[in-house]
Write a protein that holds these residues in place. Sequence first.
Motif, PDB file in Angstrom:
ATOM      1  N   GLU A  79       0.811  -1.214   0.000  1.00  0.00           N
ATOM      2  CA  GLU A  79       0.000   0.000   0.000  1.00  0.00           C
ATOM      3  C   GLU A  79       0.846   1.267   0.000  1.00  0.00           C
ATOM      4  OE1 GLU A  79      -3.288  -0.129  -0.415  1.00  0.00           O
ATOM      5  OE2 GLU A  79      -2.971  -2.302  -0.532  1.00  0.00           O
ATOM      6  N   GLN A 402     -11.186   2.563   4.410  1.00  0.00           N
ATOM      7  CA  GLN A 402     -10.358   2.051   3.317  1.00  0.00           C
ATOM      8  C   GLN A 402      -9.909   0.609   3.525  1.00  0.00           C
ATOM      9  OE1 GLN A 402      -7.241   5.019   3.566  1.00  0.00           O
ATOM     10  NE2 GLN A 402      -8.170   6.256   1.956  1.00  0.00           N
ATOM     11  N   GLN A 405     -10.090  -1.787   0.666  1.00  0.00           N
ATOM     12  CA  GLN A 405      -9.220  -1.489  -0.475  1.00  0.00           C
ATOM     13  C   GLN A 405      -7.824  -2.090  -0.328  1.00  0.00           C
ATOM     14  OE1 GLN A 405      -9.222   2.778  -1.085  1.00  0.00           O
ATOM     15  NE2 GLN A 405     -11.439   2.919  -0.782  1.00  0.00           N
ATOM     16  N   ARG A 407      -4.993  -4.508  -0.573  1.00  0.00           N
ATOM     17  CA  ARG A 407      -4.820  -5.569  -1.581  1.00  0.00           C
ATOM     18  C   ARG A 407      -4.148  -6.828  -1.053  1.00  0.00           C
ATOM     19  NH1 ARG A 407      -1.783  -1.666  -5.693  1.00  0.00           N
ATOM     20  NH2 ARG A 407      -1.173  -0.804  -3.665  1.00  0.00           N
TER      21      ARG A 407
END
Length: 491
Positions: A79, A402, A405, A407
């Motif tokens: 990130e 978030q 989001q 990954r």
Amino acid sequence: MTKSAPKDHEKDYEREDLKRDLKSRHIQMIAIGGAIGTGLFYGSGWAVATAGPAIIVTYVVASVVIYFIMRALGEMSVEEPVSGAYISYANRYIHRFAGFLNGWNAFIFLLATTAAELNALGRYVQYWFPGLPIWVTAAVAVTVMFTVNVIGVKFYGEAEFWFAIIKVVAIVALILFGFAMIFFGLGNDGKAIGFSNLHDHGGFFPNGVSAAFLAIVMVAFSFGGVENLGIAAGEVKDIATTMPKAVNATFWRLMIFYVGAITVLVTVFPWTSLTGTGSPFVTVFTRIGVPAAATVMNVVVITAVLSAVNSAVFTNSRTFYNLSLQGNAPRFLGTVNHRKVPSKAVSVVFVTMAVGVLLNLLMPDQVFTVFSSVTAFALVCAWGSIVISHLRFRKAKIRNGQEDQIRYKMPLHPYSNYLALVFVAAVLVCIAILPETRISLLVSGVWVLVVFVAYTFYTRTQRQRSDRDSPADEPNQPGESDPLRSTVPGV
């Protein structure tokens, strides 16, 4: 004032000017190289002598915990890829002092690791040249690795790629030969050795469960370097794909290369014959009867040390570079040359390593033991910071909506974080208990105090300079904050 979440175009954070020239094969081998160091080839003898066959359990537990730590680091690296890695994350998500301490811990970590690794290197070279002083070998190695790193990151990646391949081939050969001895009697007149050595000679826990617990100090030292994979994130081409692959493979690498190799050692030979001095790997290949086995293995362990020194130049130069961009180190360390290499930071690392060479000149017989224990303390600081930073990182993502989001999520969060923190605490307890490592805890405590004094002076000077340069009636700009406060967005 609470900071807003950074926009997509602001995710370079420290605004690094490095060249993303490390390919997938480089990062894979850097991960392997970080997991296979001198602690396995050289320090494993001490661990076996302390715990006996039970050292297998210690390595298994440590491997699981280190995997969780790497998953936490991997999540943040995907990130927010930055060369400062856990140092940068500590600065953002814990407190500026945490980043400052971890960053300058890198200095003492570099000095301690280099001194220990170069001492081992000198002793291995003395296998062929008994009269050659350890410090001479150390000086040559440092000069060569400095040259490799100052040329460009691609050269570092290539060097580490081939160093790692040599180490992997050696360990795989050890494991295969070991299985052949255990099941088919290779090198034992055709008589299968079996598994009797795991319970004979005092049992599986010959020195008690406490000995297996205390051996965690040298096991921690053996694993030192895996966290450097995150530092390479700032120069990886495809971070979202490459980093998860490298981190996911960490657990199996540790299980194969550490647990597998150690299991072979204590199964093939009585643990009492694997002394705490020298490399047990050389002992294995010599007893197998392979021509020039000891010489070949000596080349391998020398390669392991060169790999460690090579990685130390890379990781610490990037650490100092990132510290400068954070405002936690002199500004000149944050510059790069025309090849996008932080050459001034590399030069500072070179000078620090020269001190390690000097220590090997002044105290060659004590260097490895003393500095490997100091290294273990620096490691637990780094690992503890990774875990705590990740807890704060995930908390910030949840607050900002978030979390979905992310990954590459760490499994079993937050329980895996808590398990890792227990492991870190256990290593500290063992350092305090063992007489030969206790002094390192005292030295490290003094070091933390020195860093805190320096931090207080440094930040106060920065504030005074900022007040002097800014109009007295000008209000703080949005996003500015007290340097003593955490820099985490939304926390």
